[in-house]
Design an enzyme around this catalytic site. Structure first.
Site, PDB file in Angstrom:
ATOM      1  N   HIS A  37      28.660  17.579  -1.164  1.00  0.00           N
ATOM      2  CA  HIS A  37      29.142  18.832  -0.598  1.00  0.00           C
ATOM      3  C   HIS A  37      29.279  18.919   0.802  1.00  0.00           C
ATOM      4  O   HIS A  37      28.387  18.459   1.759  1.00  0.00           O
ATOM      5  CB  HIS A  37      28.770  20.133  -1.171  1.00  0.00           C
ATOM      6  CG  HIS A  37      27.173  19.740  -1.374  1.00  0.00           C
ATOM      7  ND1 HIS A  37      26.096  19.500  -0.576  1.00  0.00           N
ATOM      8  CD2 HIS A  37      26.483  19.743  -3.066  1.00  0.00           C
ATOM      9  CE1 HIS A  37      24.886  19.163  -0.879  1.00  0.00           C
ATOM     10  NE2 HIS A  37      25.044  19.545  -2.511  1.00  0.00           N
ATOM     11  N   HIS A 460      14.779  47.496  28.413  1.00  0.00           N
ATOM     12  CA  HIS A 460      13.846  48.474  27.703  1.00  0.00           C
ATOM     13  C   HIS A 460      14.517  49.594  26.804  1.00  0.00           C
ATOM     14  O   HIS A 460      15.807  50.005  27.492  1.00  0.00           O
ATOM     15  CB  HIS A 460      13.105  49.065  28.767  1.00  0.00           C
ATOM     16  CG  HIS A 460      12.049  50.164  28.208  1.00  0.00           C
ATOM     17  ND1 HIS A 460      11.010  49.806  27.686  1.00  0.00           N
ATOM     18  CD2 HIS A 460      12.319  51.441  28.153  1.00  0.00           C
ATOM     19  CE1 HIS A 460      10.332  51.060  27.253  1.00  0.00           C
ATOM     20  NE2 HIS A 460      11.065  51.955  27.676  1.00  0.00           N
TER      21      HIS A 460
END
Length: 481
Positions: A37, A460
């Site tokens: 696959h 922040h």
């Protein structure tokens, strides 16, 4: 002739298909041979579908602790194993189809079948054997198959498979590998996981979130043995808080099979044996390269401990033959395979300034709860090398974003060369550290010093602020602790 190429790649995992795309970009006529696959184990039965399972586990964990966020769920949150697995398989199938699209887009021929090296520059492709697991997407009609193909350059990218211990071989029913663990048809009540590397710990974490009684048995003194001891010790405590039982410095010496259960004989380093009865056992004792039945012996290809021996550019001892990824040795990671393949094909194409792989800068990630991520030297390794070092640490418990997320258990550790200020190692445990580690990987690749990191502005409030604080701590300048 239509069966002649510049490059043939055997195997379409992350290393193989990425290498094929880069080869096509460089103007090389390229084919890829695949027996099962597209996308290989990583996409179909490894990296991607396991992360889908772990995401379901994460959502369930959050739901089960909704009250701590001021939320009340009306009704009981339960996991439907069939639906959880179906979602994971759907994610994998979508990406499998994506690889097929990329092959077509880049005009790469996909040859379906079993490849064998018969002489330099030649690959004979036989019929597809029955795959270990059935592919989710059928083989497209009209693609190439059995026949003899030639190329000036042949790259082996056949990956790896689960390692089996003698006497404890997986049987697909009571003793599982990651194949069976990824698509259970029922949720066991109890489970023994043999091995605490990334595969073992991720499955242990997933099944514990699903409510399974999990026992992990590890031969070494610490779980996740490749990690920094301080990080793995922290992770162990958090996993045990979640209810996992972890036994280190022990091995499963024997497994007795019942009608629908196993009894594991666990031998500790002092020779004592305890028995653990569970519904199933997952064997996660590592993987081994797929080097068999390729014709390597015929060509005289050098191998070592089950892997093909290569130089820094993927070259084997046989001219025109190369190897990349898991089959070429550790660390057996998808991103290592991809980068190794790009290096290999760019060297083949004659590009300037192609540098060999620097394995010291390959990050590692484990997606358990809590997550673990690292790059570079551990503290112990740095000391073994005689390095004079500075070590910085910063706790999630001091970070505003982590507290707001309700994920305040974790730490970040940085290791610097005291003389030069070079960042030589970074290690993390906690929420989303697998997304944070790349910041330190980039820094190491740019040969960033502690001074440059200290002058970098981190946003922040974010988890990433802890990275800077850890650097500051290493130099006695930590601000928020």
């Amino acid at each position: 002739m239509s069966n002649a190429y510049d490059v043939i790649i055997i195997g379409s995992g992350p290393g193989g298909y990425v290498t094929a795309i880069r080869a096509a970009q460089l103007g090389l006529k390229t084919a890829i041979v695949e027996r099962e696959h597209l996308g290989g184990i990583c996409l179909n039965w490894g990296c991607i579908p396991t992360k889908a399972l772990l995401r379901s586990a994460e959502i369930l964990d959050h739901a089960n602790h909704a009250k701590s966020y001021g939320l009340t769920l009306n009704g009981t949150m339960t996991a439907d194993v069939k639906d959880v697995v179906a979602r994971s398989r759907g994610v994998s199938a979508r990406l499998n189809g994506g690889v097929a699209f990329l092959m077509k887009k880049n005009k790469i021929d996909v040859i379906w079948g079993e490849a064998k090296l018969t002489k330099p520059g030649e690959v004979v492709v036989g019929k597809m054997t029955k795959p270990v697991v059935e592919p989710q997407n059928p083989v497209p009609k009209g693609v190439k198959g059995e026949g003899t193909y030639t190329a000036k350059h042949i790259i082996v990218a056949t990956g790896a498979r689960p390692r089996a211990l003698p006497g404890i071989e997986p049987d697909g029913k009571l003793i599982w590998t990651y194949f069976e663990a990824m698509k259970p048809d029922f949720m066991p009540k109890s489970l023994v996981v043999m091995g605490s590397g990334a595969i073992g710990i991720e499955f242990a974490s997933f099944y514990r979130s699903m409510g399974v009684d999990v026992t992990v048995v590890e031969l070494m003194a610490n779980i996740m043995p490749v990690e920094d001891v301080e990080i793995s010790t922290f992770a162990r405590k958090q996993l045990e808080k979640r209810g996992l039982t972890i036994i280190t410095e022990a091995k499963v010496s024997k497994v007795e099979k019942g009608a629908n259960s196993i009894t594991a004989h666990v031998e500790t380093k002092d020779g004592k044996i305890q028995t653990i009865t569970a519904d199933r056992l997952i064997s996660a004792v590592g993987v081994q390269g797929n080097i068999e039945n390729l014709g390597l012996e015929t060509l005289g290809v050098k191998t070592d401990r089950g892997c093909i021996v290569i130089d820094g550019y993927g070259k084997t001892n046989v001219p025109g033959l190369y190897a990349i990824g898991d089959v070429a040795g550790p660390p057996m990671l998808a991103h290592k395979a991809e980068h190794e393949g790009v290096i290999c094909i760019e060297k083949i194409a004659g590009l300037p300034n192609v540098h060999p792989m620097d394995k010291a800068k390959i990050p590692g990630c484990t997606y358990c709860n809590p997550q673990v991520a690292s790059v570079g030297l551990t503290e112990a390794k740095a000391k073994e090398q005689g390095r004079d070092i500075r070590v910085g640490r910063y706790s999630f418990a001091a970070n505003g974003k982590a507290i707001a997320l309700g994920e305040d258990q974790g730490m970040i550790k940085t290791i610097f060369d005291k003389k030069t200020g070079e960042l030589i190692g970074a290690h993390m445990v906690g929420a989303e550290v697998t997304e944070l580690i790349q910041g330190f990987v980039v820094a190491m690749n740019l040969e960033t010093t502690e001074e440059e990191l200290m002058h970098t502005i981190f946003p922040h409030p974010t988890l990433s602020e802890m990275m800077k604080e850890s650097v500051l701590d290493a130099y006695g300048r930590v601000l928020n602790a």
